[in-house]
Design an enzyme around this catalytic site. Structure first.
Site, PDB file in Angstrom:
ATOM      1  N   SER A 138      -2.953   3.616  -8.813  1.00  0.00           N
ATOM      2  CA  SER A 138      -3.650   4.935  -8.617  1.00  0.00           C
ATOM      3  C   SER A 138      -4.286   5.043 -10.139  1.00  0.00           C
ATOM      4  O   SER A 138      -4.029   4.603 -11.170  1.00  0.00           O
ATOM      5  CB  SER A 138      -2.750   5.823  -8.443  1.00  0.00           C
ATOM      6  OG  SER A 138      -3.427   7.249  -8.562  1.00  0.00           O
TER       7      SER A 138
ATOM      8  N   TYR B  79       5.163  10.471 -10.246  1.00  0.00           N
ATOM      9  CA  TYR B  79       3.933   9.616  -9.508  1.00  0.00           C
ATOM     10  C   TYR B  79       3.363   8.839 -10.456  1.00  0.00           C
ATOM     11  O   TYR B  79       3.107   7.611 -10.157  1.00  0.00           O
ATOM     12  CB  TYR B  79       3.181  10.425  -8.596  1.00  0.00           C
ATOM     13  CG  TYR B  79       2.021   9.813  -7.715  1.00  0.00           C
ATOM     14  CD1 TYR B  79       2.336   9.286  -6.601  1.00  0.00           C
ATOM     15  CD2 TYR B  79       0.742   9.894  -8.339  1.00  0.00           C
ATOM     16  CE1 TYR B  79       1.345   8.693  -6.079  1.00  0.00           C
ATOM     17  CE2 TYR B  79      -0.237   9.117  -7.713  1.00  0.00           C
ATOM     18  CZ  TYR B  79       0.044   8.842  -6.560  1.00  0.00           C
ATOM     19  OH  TYR B  79      -1.146   8.061  -5.843  1.00  0.00           O
TER      20      TYR B  79
ATOM     21  N   ASN C 180       0.763  -1.321   0.001  1.00  0.00           N
ATOM     22  CA  ASN C 180      -0.201  -0.011  -0.016  1.00  0.00           C
ATOM     23  C   ASN C 180       0.908   1.261  -0.012  1.00  0.00           C
ATOM     24  O   ASN C 180       0.462   2.252  -0.633  1.00  0.00           O
ATOM     25  CB  ASN C 180      -0.749  -0.019   1.252  1.00  0.00           C
ATOM     26  CG  ASN C 180      -1.388   1.331   1.614  1.00  0.00           C
ATOM     27  OD1 ASN C 180      -2.320   1.941   1.039  1.00  0.00           O
ATOM     28  ND2 ASN C 180      -0.677   2.074   2.593  1.00  0.00           N
TER      29      ASN C 180
HETATM   30  N1  LIG Z   1      -5.069   9.608  -1.044  1.00  0.00           N
HETATM   31  C1  LIG Z   1      -5.279   9.427  -2.360  1.00  0.00           C
HETATM   32  O1  LIG Z   1      -6.083  10.407  -2.951  1.00  0.00           O
HETATM   33  C2  LIG Z   1      -4.714   8.210  -3.146  1.00  0.00           C
HETATM   34  C3  LIG Z   1      -5.282   7.979  -4.434  1.00  0.00           C
HETATM   35  C4  LIG Z   1      -4.825   7.050  -5.142  1.00  0.00           C
HETATM   36  C5  LIG Z   1      -3.755   6.109  -4.869  1.00  0.00           C
HETATM   37  N2  LIG Z   1      -3.259   6.343  -3.525  1.00  0.00           N
HETATM   38  C6  LIG Z   1      -2.454   5.534  -2.904  1.00  0.00           C
HETATM   39  O2  LIG Z   1      -2.510   4.959  -1.846  1.00  0.00           O
HETATM   40  C7  LIG Z   1      -1.676   4.581  -0.985  1.00  0.00           C
HETATM   41  C8  LIG Z   1      -1.726   5.135   0.304  1.00  0.00           C
HETATM   42  O3  LIG Z   1      -1.892   6.516   0.339  1.00  0.00           O
HETATM   43  P1  LIG Z   1      -2.228   7.514   1.433  1.00  0.00           P
HETATM   44  O4  LIG Z   1      -3.082   8.533   0.691  1.00  0.00           O
HETATM   45  O5  LIG Z   1      -2.820   6.697   2.582  1.00  0.00           O
HETATM   46  O6  LIG Z   1      -0.825   8.083   1.603  1.00  0.00           O
HETATM   47  P2  LIG Z   1      -0.264   8.565   3.399  1.00  0.00           P
HETATM   48  O7  LIG Z   1       0.924   9.611   2.611  1.00  0.00           O
HETATM   49  O8  LIG Z   1      -1.410   9.257   4.077  1.00  0.00           O
HETATM   50  O9  LIG Z   1       0.128   7.271   3.960  1.00  0.00           O
HETATM   51  C9  LIG Z   1       1.401   6.687   3.475  1.00  0.00           C
HETATM   52  C10 LIG Z   1       2.064   5.870   4.561  1.00  0.00           C
HETATM   53  O10 LIG Z   1       3.186   5.123   4.130  1.00  0.00           O
HETATM   54  C11 LIG Z   1       4.288   5.371   4.801  1.00  0.00           C
HETATM   55  N3  LIG Z   1       5.645   5.497   4.046  1.00  0.00           N
HETATM   56  C12 LIG Z   1       5.816   6.123   3.132  1.00  0.00           C
HETATM   57  N4  LIG Z   1       7.160   6.212   2.920  1.00  0.00           N
HETATM   58  C13 LIG Z   1       7.496   4.766   3.588  1.00  0.00           C
HETATM   59  C14 LIG Z   1       8.794   4.373   3.632  1.00  0.00           C
HETATM   60  N5  LIG Z   1       9.972   4.646   2.973  1.00  0.00           N
HETATM   61  N6  LIG Z   1       8.846   3.263   4.189  1.00  0.00           N
HETATM   62  C15 LIG Z   1       7.884   2.715   5.101  1.00  0.00           C
HETATM   63  N7  LIG Z   1       6.609   3.493   5.064  1.00  0.00           N
HETATM   64  C16 LIG Z   1       6.497   4.660   4.482  1.00  0.00           C
HETATM   65  C17 LIG Z   1       4.061   6.735   5.628  1.00  0.00           C
HETATM   66  O11 LIG Z   1       4.503   6.775   6.734  1.00  0.00           O
HETATM   67  C18 LIG Z   1       2.390   6.699   5.812  1.00  0.00           C
HETATM   68  O12 LIG Z   1       2.168   6.148   6.774  1.00  0.00           O
HETATM   69  C19 LIG Z   1      -0.187   5.109  -1.776  1.00  0.00           C
HETATM   70  O13 LIG Z   1       0.455   4.039  -2.513  1.00  0.00           O
HETATM   71  C20 LIG Z   1      -1.069   6.082  -2.919  1.00  0.00           C
HETATM   72  O14 LIG Z   1      -0.049   6.495  -3.723  1.00  0.00           O
HETATM   73  C21 LIG Z   1      -3.393   7.389  -2.936  1.00  0.00           C
END
Ligand SMILES: NC(=O)c1ccc[n+]([C@@H]2O[C@H](COP(=O)([O-])OP(=O)(O)OC[C@H]3O[C@@H](n4cnc5c(N)ncnc54)[C@H](O)[C@@H]3O)[C@@H](O)[C@H]2O)c1
Length: 244
Positions: A135, A148, A83
């Site tokens: 995504s 991204y 994730n």
């Molecule tokens: N929020 C959105 O609108 C959205 C949309 C499409 C896809 N996504 C994808 O969903 C996933 C989760 O997104 P989110 O919005 O919850 O992100 P977020 O930034 O809220 O959470 C990401 C988590 O990953 C952890 N993380 C980041 N880099 C890390 C590393 N090097 N090692 C270990 N942990 C690490 C962070 O500490 C955080 O807890 C991501 O892959 C994102 O690309 C999000």
């Protein structure tokens, strides 16, 4: 439902945002959840709440990934949710080589290393389920997010290739392609762009952006035996929005 009773799951980036919702959902249905995240305090607090374990592992470090999997593999690994992801914004000329490399390290290289560590464990067990978070922007790019969007397109390709190669081992590999979801990642983007949640809601045909719990419900379905013949699919979850 207790679809994950007796199962063990790894959730990368599990301490916050969508990952936290995935951890809560899997644990609520009986899974022992391994929360992998560099946000140590948040990971520890969530693990204490849901009864899982938290692991401060940096996904940019392949050795740390392998050491983590070696540490927990003895209890089995039934589910892997790749994730974690991060967003470095900008078109070509605004991105630095460091932005590009970090985007690839976290968003796609980590999936390679994590799967190299976990797939042999699943093969020995006779199967497993992997859910990769891509995504919608990996399928239909929004402007000015070259790094991204490119990494998320790679997640889609990685998912379909891995599924093809390991279906004979009964390892189901699927992906999700969310549109915009209210999380810390999204909120940091709002702060920068000056847009509000209401502005984003108006752009979605369904009338609002997604909730993390809705994404977690899809991940749980894909990880469950109910999705027994879903293999190599990347499911869009967008409220019918193609591009932001
Ligand atoms: N929020 C959105 O609108 C959205 C949309 C499409 C896809 N996504 C994808 O969903 C996933 C989760 O997104 P989110 O919005 O919850 O992100 P977020 O930034 O809220 O959470 C990401 C988590 O990953 C952890 N993380 C980041 N880099 C890390 C590393 N090097 N090692 C270990 N942990 C690490 C962070 O500490 C955080 O807890 C991501 O892959 C994102 O690309 C999000």
């Amino acid at each position: 439902m207790q679809r994950f009773q007796g199962k063990t799951a790894i959730v990368t980036g599990g301490a916050g945002g969508i990952g936290e919702a995935i951890c809560r959902r899997l644990a609520s249905e009986g899974a022992l959840v391994r929360i992998l995240d560099t946000a140590k305090a948040a990971g520890d607090a969530l693990a204490a709440e849901i009864g899982g374990t938290a692991h401060d592992v940096d996904l940019t470090d392949p050795q740390a990934i392998h050491a983590f999997v070696d540490q927990i593999a003895g209890d089995g690994i039934d589910i892997l949710c790749n994730n974690a992801g991060l967003m470095r914004r900008g078109p070509l000329m605004e991105l630095t080589p460091a932005d590009w490399r970090l985007s690839f390290a976290v968003n796609i290289d980590a999936l390679f290393h994590m799967c190299q560590a976990v797939v042999p464990v699943m093969q020995r067990q006779g199967g497993g389920a992997i859910v990769n978070t891509a995504s919608q922007w990996g399928l239909h790019p929004a402007p000015d997010h070259l790094a991204y969007n490119t990494t998320k397109a790679a997640v889609v390709a990685f998912t379909k290739n891995l599924a093809r190669d390991y279906a004979p081992d009964k390892i189901r590999v699927n992906g999700i392609a969310p549109g915009e979801v209210r999380t810390p990642m999204l909120e940091s983007n709002l702060a920068r762009s000056g847009r509000s949640i209401e502005d984003l809601n108006r752009l979605v045909p369904y009338g609002r952006i997604g909730e993390a719990a809705e994404i977690a419900a899809l991940v749980a379905f894909l990880a469950s035996d109910e999705a027994g013949y879903l293999c190599g699919s990347v499911v869009e979850i967008t409220g019918a929005q193609a591009v932001a």
